[in-house]
Design an enzyme around this catalytic site. Sequence first.
Site, PDB file in Angstrom:
ATOM      1  CG  HIS A 148       7.318   0.549 -11.391  1.00 46.07           C
ATOM      2  ND1 HIS A 148       8.237  -0.910 -10.527  1.00 46.07           N
ATOM      3  CD2 HIS A 148       6.442   0.738 -10.115  1.00 46.07           C
ATOM      4  CE1 HIS A 148       7.392  -0.612  -8.981  1.00 46.07           C
ATOM      5  NE2 HIS A 148       6.588   0.152  -9.118  1.00 46.07           N
ATOM      6  CG  ASP A 223       2.956  -4.416  -6.910  1.00 38.62           C
ATOM      7  OD1 ASP A 223       3.033  -2.412  -6.113  1.00 38.62           O
ATOM      8  OD2 ASP A 223       3.594  -4.524  -7.120  1.00 38.62           O
TER       9      ASP A 223
END
Length: 296
Positions: A148, A223
Amino acid sequence: YRVGGIILFDRNMESKDQVKTLIADINKAGKSAGLTPLFLGIDQEGGAVARMDDKLIKVPPAEELGKAPIEQAASLAKQSGAELKDLGFNINFAPVADLGLTYGRSYSTSPDEVVRYAGAVGKAYDEAGLWYSYKHFPGIGKTDVDLHADTSIVPVSKETLLSEDTKVFVDLIKQSKSNTYTIMVSHAMYPQIDPDHPASLSKAIITDWLRKDIGYNGVVVTDDMDMGALANHYTFGDMAVQSILAGSDILLVCHEYEHMQEAYNGLMKAVKDGRISKERLDESVKRILLMKMSKI
């Protein structure tokens, strides 16, 4: 924009009734715009990754479930899946098939145990009427940076991955019913396989390895492209085009509307100027439609 799916997060979800109404309205809008029936997705792993966790069935972290009888993991997945289905969702981006992830997100550090638990949970989602997603190919258990935030490099050989992290995906693909699930590809870098691209933008990893060598012919989803591992290094137009050329079918861009527009416009431009061929588009469209026709 002729979107193929919507994913909801806590910022979109206040109560069960509100979510039901929102999804019904989204479906109505899609239908009146003549769209193919939409994927309506959520990330509901349980544990640290749980949406609206004060109002929906509480699912313990995978690590905890991996120490309990497998029937418990399957039963909870079936209950949670039925609840999500009742709200209007049709795909859950779970279970995690990685080894030894932080925050208790993995069932085990043993490939065979992860196959048993992730396989049982996926089957339970299918029985509840949901598609599901094994993630994050070829395995992010060996990453040392939170994707992230930024890029993480997994400096091991293909052979090592095939005997450990990637073995889980190979075994799950062999035993899972086609068109019931997707494979989500990670944004980590695997330089011994592709020194230049993260997995989600890598033809060597998606097309040559996952599709040709392993034999997976279902839907590949990325993702979230808003994650720092990609967003810090590429424009959204470029990453979208590279990912489709690498073999992805569905791109997840989950946070900023402008980023979704940039990705869409980048793809549109690449199709118009011939960088993405009609044949390449049709491959993905066919896989997506086959999947949608299996349930919707």
